[in-house]
Every structure is written in structure tokens, then in C-alpha cells.
Design a protein around this motif. Structure first.
Motif, PDB file in Angstrom:
ATOM      1  N   ASP A  73       0.819  -1.222   0.000  1.00 55.36           N
ATOM      2  CA  ASP A  73       0.000   0.000   0.000  1.00 55.36           C
ATOM      3  C   ASP A  73       0.852   1.272   0.000  1.00 55.36           C
ATOM      4  N   LEU A  74       2.064   1.154  -0.522  1.00 58.74           N
ATOM      5  CA  LEU A  74       2.983   2.290  -0.524  1.00 58.74           C
ATOM      6  C   LEU A  74       3.517   2.566  -1.914  1.00 58.74           C
ATOM      7  N   THR A  81      15.707  15.471  -2.276  1.00 68.64           N
ATOM      8  CA  THR A  81      16.712  16.272  -1.559  1.00 68.64           C
ATOM      9  C   THR A  81      17.933  15.469  -1.151  1.00 68.64           C
ATOM     10  N   SER A  82      17.782  14.165  -0.981  1.00 70.15           N
ATOM     11  CA  SER A  82      18.897  13.308  -0.589  1.00 70.15           C
ATOM     12  C   SER A  82      18.882  12.057  -1.457  1.00 70.15           C
ATOM     13  N   PRO A  83      19.870  11.890  -2.339  1.00 64.19           N
ATOM     14  CA  PRO A  83      19.823  10.797  -3.310  1.00 64.19           C
ATOM     15  C   PRO A  83      19.882   9.393  -2.704  1.00 64.19           C
ATOM     16  N   HIS A  84      20.314   9.263  -1.469  1.00 64.44           N
ATOM     17  CA  HIS A  84      20.427   7.946  -0.844  1.00 64.44           C
ATOM     18  C   HIS A  84      19.327   7.702   0.185  1.00 64.44           C
ATOM     19  N   GLN A  85      18.232   8.441   0.048  1.00 64.08           N
ATOM     20  CA  GLN A  85      17.131   8.308   0.992  1.00 64.08           C
ATOM     21  C   GLN A  85      15.850   7.974   0.229  1.00 64.08           C
ATOM     22  N   LEU A  86      15.048   7.085   0.823  1.00 59.95           N
ATOM     23  CA  LEU A  86      13.759   6.747   0.236  1.00 59.95           C
ATOM     24  C   LEU A  86      12.654   7.458   0.993  1.00 59.95           C
ATOM     25  N   GLN A  87      11.605   7.802   0.269  1.00 60.01           N
ATOM     26  CA  GLN A  87      10.424   8.388   0.886  1.00 60.01           C
ATOM     27  C   GLN A  87       9.216   7.532   0.520  1.00 60.01           C
ATOM     28  N   PHE A  88       8.152   7.704   1.276  1.00 57.47           N
ATOM     29  CA  PHE A  88       6.972   6.862   1.132  1.00 57.47           C
ATOM     30  C   PHE A  88       5.719   7.709   1.106  1.00 57.47           C
ATOM     31  N   LYS A  89       4.741   7.241   0.341  1.00 54.96           N
ATOM     32  CA  LYS A  89       3.395   7.810   0.411  1.00 54.96           C
ATOM     33  C   LYS A  89       2.409   6.684   0.180  1.00 54.96           C
ATOM     34  N   LEU A  90       1.181   6.875   0.607  1.00 55.49           N
ATOM     35  CA  LEU A  90       0.167   5.841   0.459  1.00 55.49           C
ATOM     36  C   LEU A  90      -0.166   5.618  -1.008  1.00 55.49           C
ATOM     37  N   PHE A  91      -0.389   4.364  -1.344  1.00 59.14           N
ATOM     38  CA  PHE A  91      -0.753   3.981  -2.699  1.00 59.14           C
ATOM     39  C   PHE A  91      -2.064   3.208  -2.652  1.00 59.14           C
ATOM     40  N   SER A  92      -2.978   3.533  -3.533  1.00 61.37           N
ATOM     41  CA  SER A  92      -4.226   2.789  -3.694  1.00 61.37           C
ATOM     42  C   SER A  92      -4.347   2.367  -5.141  1.00 61.37           C
ATOM     43  N   LYS A  93      -4.684   1.118  -5.352  1.00 61.58           N
ATOM     44  CA  LYS A  93      -4.873   0.636  -6.712  1.00 61.58           C
ATOM     45  C   LYS A  93      -6.042   1.374  -7.354  1.00 61.58           C
ATOM     46  N   PRO A  94      -5.984   1.621  -8.652  1.00 64.73           N
ATOM     47  CA  PRO A  94      -7.078   2.330  -9.332  1.00 64.73           C
ATOM     48  C   PRO A  94      -8.422   1.628  -9.186  1.00 64.73           C
ATOM     49  N   THR A  95      -8.413   0.320  -8.992  1.00 61.47           N
ATOM     50  CA  THR A  95      -9.665  -0.434  -8.859  1.00 61.47           C
ATOM     51  C   THR A  95     -10.202  -0.451  -7.435  1.00 61.47           C
ATOM     52  N   SER A  96      -9.493   0.164  -6.506  1.00 57.38           N
ATOM     53  CA  SER A  96      -9.946   0.156  -5.114  1.00 57.38           C
ATOM     54  C   SER A  96     -11.249   0.927  -4.980  1.00 57.38           C
ATOM     55  N   SER A  97     -12.233   0.310  -4.304  1.00 56.39           N
ATOM     56  CA  SER A  97     -13.539   0.962  -4.126  1.00 56.39           C
ATOM     57  C   SER A  97     -13.654   1.599  -2.738  1.00 56.39           C
ATOM     58  N   PHE A  98     -12.636   1.399  -1.887  1.00 54.62           N
ATOM     59  CA  PHE A  98     -12.607   1.964  -0.531  1.00 54.62           C
ATOM     60  C   PHE A  98     -13.826   1.557   0.291  1.00 54.62           C
ATOM     61  N   GLN A  99     -14.292   0.354   0.046  1.00 54.40           N
ATOM     62  CA  GLN A  99     -15.415  -0.174   0.836  1.00 54.40           C
ATOM     63  C   GLN A  99     -14.849  -1.150   1.858  1.00 54.40           C
ATOM     64  N   TYR A 100     -15.151  -0.886   3.103  1.00 58.79           N
ATOM     65  CA  TYR A 100     -14.600  -1.667   4.190  1.00 58.79           C
ATOM     66  C   TYR A 100     -15.719  -2.254   5.045  1.00 58.79           C
ATOM     67  N   ILE A 101     -15.425  -3.354   5.693  1.00 58.71           N
ATOM     68  CA  ILE A 101     -16.367  -3.962   6.627  1.00 58.71           C
ATOM     69  C   ILE A 101     -16.301  -3.190   7.934  1.00 58.71           C
ATOM     70  N   HIS A 102     -17.462  -2.846   8.478  1.00 55.87           N
ATOM     71  CA  HIS A 102     -17.507  -2.118   9.731  1.00 55.87           C
ATOM     72  C   HIS A 102     -16.868  -2.949  10.826  1.00 55.87           C
ATOM     73  N   ASN A 103     -16.147  -2.316  11.751  1.00 59.97           N
ATOM     74  CA  ASN A 103     -15.402  -3.042  12.763  1.00 59.97           C
ATOM     75  C   ASN A 103     -16.271  -3.806  13.756  1.00 59.97           C
ATOM     76  N   THR A 104     -17.582  -3.540  13.805  1.00 66.06           N
ATOM     77  CA  THR A 104     -18.453  -4.284  14.716  1.00 66.06           C
ATOM     78  C   THR A 104     -19.213  -5.418  14.028  1.00 66.06           C
ATOM     79  N   SER A 105     -19.010  -5.580  12.742  1.00 59.19           N
ATOM     80  CA  SER A 105     -19.756  -6.640  12.032  1.00 59.19           C
ATOM     81  C   SER A 105     -19.074  -7.985  12.144  1.00 59.19           C
TER      82      SER A 105
END
Length: 105
Positions: A73-74, A81-105
Motif C-alpha cells: 500500500d505504498l 533532496t537526498s539521493p540515498h534516501q527513500l520516501q513513502f506515500k500511500l498507494f491505492s490501486k485504481p480499482t480500489s472501491s474503498f469499501q470496508y467492513i464495519h469493525n463491529t460486524s
């Protein structure tokens, strides 16, 4: 499964002993692998081709970039700014619908 992880670990260790060039970093989570390669592009192609031939039922697909790559997911990318450093950001697949199961179900 645990057996699959043990199997892949053994396969990787046996494969690495056959290779003249190895990744600087090699991280696997289940069936996703992230590597940092510091050798030539041809050596990378040879490594992937050899890995795909190492076991008759295991094949790997690959995506490579000199600037960024999506892993799990990254998006992992080189710092501007620093060639020997990695940075991270969140990645979501284009097909992701962002539908999640409720935590109480």
C-alpha cells in the motif's frame, strides 16, 4: 500460509547461492517482493529470468523503475533532496472501491 512462507524462504536462499549478482535489499511479504538493485539493467533482467526458471511452478512478474515503485500500500520513491534516501506515500490501486467492513460486524 506458514508453509508457503517456509517454502519461499528456502527457494530464495537456494536461488541466491546460484547468482553472481544479488539485490542490495530484498524484502518479501507473502507474494510481493521489493528489491533495490545496484547492478546493471542487464544483470537485473538476468536475475529475474533466472528466478523465473528456478522452479517449474513459480513465476514472478516485475515492475522496475529508477525513481519509484508501488509495493503493497505504498509508493516508495527516491528523495529529491537526498539521493540515498527513500520516501513513502500511500498507494491505492485504481480499482480500489474503498469499501470496508464495519469493525463491529
Amino acid at each position: 500460509s506458514t508453509f508457503a512462507n517456509f517454502f519461499m524462504d528456502d527457494l530464495e536462499q537456494r536461488f541466491f547461492t546460484t547468482q553472481p549478482s544479488l539485490p542490495l535489499v530484498y524484502k518479501r511479504y507473502i507474494d510481493d517482493i521489493f528489491i533495490i538493485w545496484t547492478h546493471s539493467s542487464q544483470a537485473l533482467n538476468n536475475f529475474i529470468t533466472a528466478f523465473n526458471k528456478f522452479h517449474p511452478n513459480i513465476t514472478f512478474s516485475s515492475t522496475s523503475s529508477t525513481t519509484s515503485v508501488n509495493f503493497l500500500d505504498l509508493t516508495i520513491y527516491k528523495s529529491t533532496t537526498s539521493p540515498h534516501q527513500l520516501q513513502f506515500k500511500l498507494f491505492s490501486k485504481p480499482t480500489s472501491s474503498f469499501q470496508y467492513i464495519h469493525n463491529t460486524s
